[in-house]
Design a protein around this motif. Structure first.
Motif, PDB file in Angstrom:
ATOM      1  N   ASP A   1       0.835  -1.225  -0.196  1.00 52.45           N
ATOM      2  CA  ASP A   1      -0.090  -0.091  -0.142  1.00 52.45           C
ATOM      3  C   ASP A   1       0.861   1.383   0.069  1.00 52.45           C
ATOM      4  N   LEU A   2       2.025   1.092   0.775  1.00 53.31           N
ATOM      5  CA  LEU A   2       3.045   2.349   0.994  1.00 53.31           C
ATOM      6  C   LEU A   2       3.560   2.699  -0.413  1.00 53.31           C
ATOM      7  N   VAL A   3       3.998   1.523  -1.237  1.00 54.47           N
ATOM      8  CA  VAL A   3       4.588   1.605  -2.647  1.00 54.47           C
ATOM      9  C   VAL A   3       3.572   2.350  -3.528  1.00 54.47           C
ATOM     10  N   ARG A   4       2.355   1.687  -3.548  1.00 55.72           N
ATOM     11  CA  ARG A   4       1.398   2.239  -4.558  1.00 55.72           C
ATOM     12  C   ARG A   4       0.978   3.598  -4.185  1.00 55.72           C
ATOM     13  N   TYR A   5       1.189   3.958  -2.910  1.00 55.41           N
ATOM     14  CA  TYR A   5       0.662   5.479  -2.448  1.00 55.41           C
ATOM     15  C   TYR A   5       1.669   6.475  -2.943  1.00 55.41           C
ATOM     16  N   ALA A   6       3.186   6.025  -2.882  1.00 60.31           N
ATOM     17  CA  ALA A   6       4.175   6.761  -3.173  1.00 60.31           C
ATOM     18  C   ALA A   6       4.310   6.739  -4.598  1.00 60.31           C
TER      19      ALA A   6
END
Length: 142
Positions: free
Chosen positions: A27-32
């Motif tokens: 989720d953090l990678v997608r948000y980044a």
């Protein structure tokens, strides 16, 4: 789209039941990618440790948006949110264990205003700690 919640059906003290939102490293990678914030403290254990952090942190704005989901899901229309603000109080640490972190969000109607506006206070926690303070949404109901 308009809010599905009626102003006349809501009272001060109306509760928005707790919702649990998982946040995982992916989720953090997608948000980044969506936000353009590629700071490695949001995906690299090594970078987080070098920065003196206890682990990889969820983006603050991702945490804020996660809390807002309680309200937008309740309303049925994200466009009904007139104002939304928070103060960040504690980071959300997201372990690389497949489970990640769980953000708990509760809401309560604090006051009703003119023009079908309602103020909702949110309580947002992760691992028992408040991660957002003064989290408040003003919404327009039908």
């Amino acid at each position: 789209m308009t809010a599905t919640v009626s102003y006349d059906d809501v009272e001060v003290g109306t509760e928005l039941p707790e919702r649990l939102f998982p946040l995982r490293r992916d989720d953090l990678v997608r948000y980044a990618g969506a936000s353009g914030d590629f700071n490695p403290i949001h995906w690299s254990d090594r970078a987080a440790a070098e920065a003196g952090l206890p682990g990889v942190l969820a983006h603050g704005m991702l945490t804020m948006a996660t809390a807002a989901r309680l309200v937008t899901d309740w309303l049925g229309d994200p466009g009904a949110v007139v104002e939304f603000g928070v103060k960040f109080s504690s980071p959300v640490i997201v372990p690389d264990d497949g489970a990640g972190a769980t953000v708990s969000v509760r809401g309560m109607v604090e006051k009703k205003l003119d023009d079908n506006l309602v103020v909702v206070n949110l309580t947002t926690r992760c691992d028992g700690k408040k991660v957002l303070m003064a989290a408040r949404a003003t919404v327009r109901l039908r």
